[in-house]
Design an enzyme around this catalytic site. Structure first.
Site, PDB file in Angstrom:
ATOM      1  N   CYS A 128      -8.876  27.939  17.224  1.00 48.49           N
ATOM      2  CA  CYS A 128      -7.743  27.078  16.825  1.00 48.49           C
ATOM      3  C   CYS A 128      -6.781  28.346  17.043  1.00 48.49           C
ATOM      4  O   CYS A 128      -5.243  28.016  16.986  1.00 48.49           O
ATOM      5  CB  CYS A 128      -8.083  27.316  15.481  1.00 48.49           C
ATOM      6  SG  CYS A 128      -8.915  25.414  14.711  1.00 48.49           S
ATOM      7  N   HIS A 252      -0.837  26.626  12.989  1.00 49.14           N
ATOM      8  CA  HIS A 252      -1.394  25.671  13.581  1.00 49.14           C
ATOM      9  C   HIS A 252      -1.859  24.368  12.108  1.00 49.14           C
ATOM     10  O   HIS A 252      -1.397  24.304  11.380  1.00 49.14           O
ATOM     11  CB  HIS A 252      -2.950  26.369  13.379  1.00 49.14           C
ATOM     12  CG  HIS A 252      -4.531  25.469  13.571  1.00 49.14           C
ATOM     13  ND1 HIS A 252      -4.500  24.759  14.196  1.00 49.14           N
ATOM     14  CD2 HIS A 252      -5.598  25.418  12.632  1.00 49.14           C
ATOM     15  CE1 HIS A 252      -5.610  24.240  13.753  1.00 49.14           C
ATOM     16  NE2 HIS A 252      -6.030  24.564  13.295  1.00 49.14           N
ATOM     17  N   ASN A 282      -5.711  17.433  13.482  1.00 53.34           N
ATOM     18  CA  ASN A 282      -6.231  18.907  14.060  1.00 53.34           C
ATOM     19  C   ASN A 282      -6.708  19.069  15.250  1.00 53.34           C
ATOM     20  O   ASN A 282      -7.945  18.687  15.407  1.00 53.34           O
ATOM     21  CB  ASN A 282      -7.261  19.617  13.409  1.00 53.34           C
ATOM     22  CG  ASN A 282      -7.483  21.186  13.110  1.00 53.34           C
ATOM     23  OD1 ASN A 282      -7.987  21.631  14.387  1.00 53.34           O
ATOM     24  ND2 ASN A 282      -8.384  21.853  12.502  1.00 53.34           N
TER      25      ASN A 282
END
Ligand code: COA
Length: 330
Positions: A128, A252, A282
């Site tokens: 990520c 994020h 996500n």
């Protein structure tokens, strides 16, 4: 190499090189699959509820489908159009992904074919944190003489999610975001950065090749807040800025509670954070460029603004960058 320069957990000791050529983001674009999966669509199978997922994560729905290269090319095409560039003007495609379409070759090669870009094409996997890692890496290429780089974060995490695991199935999804980065004489946008890795934490979030993701959500949560805060502070220190100088945060998009807690601990108003996770879930390396592009399209980012990008993820890895936003030269 000295012990301190090899150290990772405290972040890489990089600093901007005085006089090095910088870069300016001149275009941005996104791509999301058509298929929407709402929380209610998962509730019965997973023994959860829309209310639980919204309250514990902030996510209401996510998009599922497509291929990593296909989504990346679509987002890249939009970014090129926004920058007013033909694909042939691109020297390098840097694709941040942790879900390549194939083991061999790199998905960036397919993005290069689909778009018709010139020059090189390569994947970068930092989970990520991958988009910010790629953005910083791209600045290195600009300093070495590259003129225009397409930096993309693209993921099809739905392919490695265990759809019977309520721990992960509620979180991860698919999408892509891209920016065109062009060289400029002078310092450009990037004012400071921080990259890091602590491989001793890989057991917290991983997928064996051919298998699905396994995650210790509670421990990731705890560490993510701390890592975000510490990495952001290092990037700010290296940029010569303080938290009060930050106008926009692009965190994020993992969990609304993580990003709110991190902003609060940093002393930055969470209202300064751009969020899309409510509708994207996500999307790993795609999450920061998706949020950035959405904020730009909504007029949330202005020339002169100091923008803090901060990502964390499996590895564990982390990456922060401080940009002083500039108007594209054209
Ligand atoms: N629906 C309903 N209940 C759930 C659930 C779900 N989807 N997931 C877990 N629960 C239950 C647990 O079984 C537990 O029940 P118990 O108290 O009876 O044992 C309870 O909710 C609390 O579990 P916990 O794991 O502490 O929940 P949480 O508040 O930490 O939320 C996550 C779980 C996964 C949403 C949260 O830990 C998280 O987001 N972590 C970070 C993950 C992340 O960002 N990963 C990507 C990093 S890039």
């Amino acid at each position: 190499m000295s012990a301190s320069s090899a150290s990772s957990a405290s972040g890489a000791p990089f600093r901007p090189v005085p006089g090095a050529r910088g870069g300016v983001i001149t275009g941005w674009g996104t791509a999301l699959p058509d298929k929407v999966v709402a929380n209610d669509d998962l509730a019965d199978q997973l023994g959860t509820t829309d209310a639980w997922i919204r309250e514990r994560t902030g996510i209401a729905e996510r998009r599922v489908g497509g291929t990593t290269a296909g989504l990346a090319a679509e987002a890249g095409q939009h970014a090129l159009e926004r920058a007013g560039l033909d694909a042939s003007a691109i020297d390098l495609v840097l694709l941040a992904t942790t879900t390549p379409d194939m083991q061999v070759p790199a998905s960036a090669s397919e993005v290069q074919r689909l778009l018709g870009t010139s020059g090189g094409a390569v994947d970068l996997n930092a989970a990520c944190s991958g988009f910010v890692y790629s953005l910083v890496t791209a600045h290195g290429f600009l300093a070495m003489g590259a003129e225009r780089i397409l930096v993309v974060g693209s993921e099809t995490l739905s392919r490695i999610v265990d759809w019977d695991d309520r721990n992960t199935a509620i979180l991860f999804a698919d999408g892509a975001g891209a920016v065109v980065l062009e060289a400029t004489d002078g310092p450009g946008q990037l004012r400071g950065w921080d990259l890091g890795s602590d491989g001793s934490l890989r057991h917290l979030l991983y997928a064996e090749i051919g298998d699905t993701m396994k995650m210790d959500g509670r421990e990731i949560f705890r560490r993510a807040v701390r890592i975000t805060v510490e990495s952001a502070i290092r990037a700010l220190e290296r940029s010569g800025l303080g938290v009060d100088d930050i106008d926009v945060v692009v965190p994020h998009q993992a969990n609304i509670r993580i990003l709110t807690a991190a902003c609060e601990r940093l002393g930055i108003d969470p209202a300064k954070a751009l969020t899309v996770l409510q509708t994207t879930g996500n999307t790993s390396a795609a999450s920061i460029p998706l949020a950035l592009a959405d904020g730009l399209d909504r007029g949330r980012v202005h020339p002169g603004d100091n923008v803090l990008l901060v990502g964390f993820g499996a590895g564990m890895s982390w990456a922060s960058a401080v940009l002083q936003w500039q108007s594209p030269p054209r």
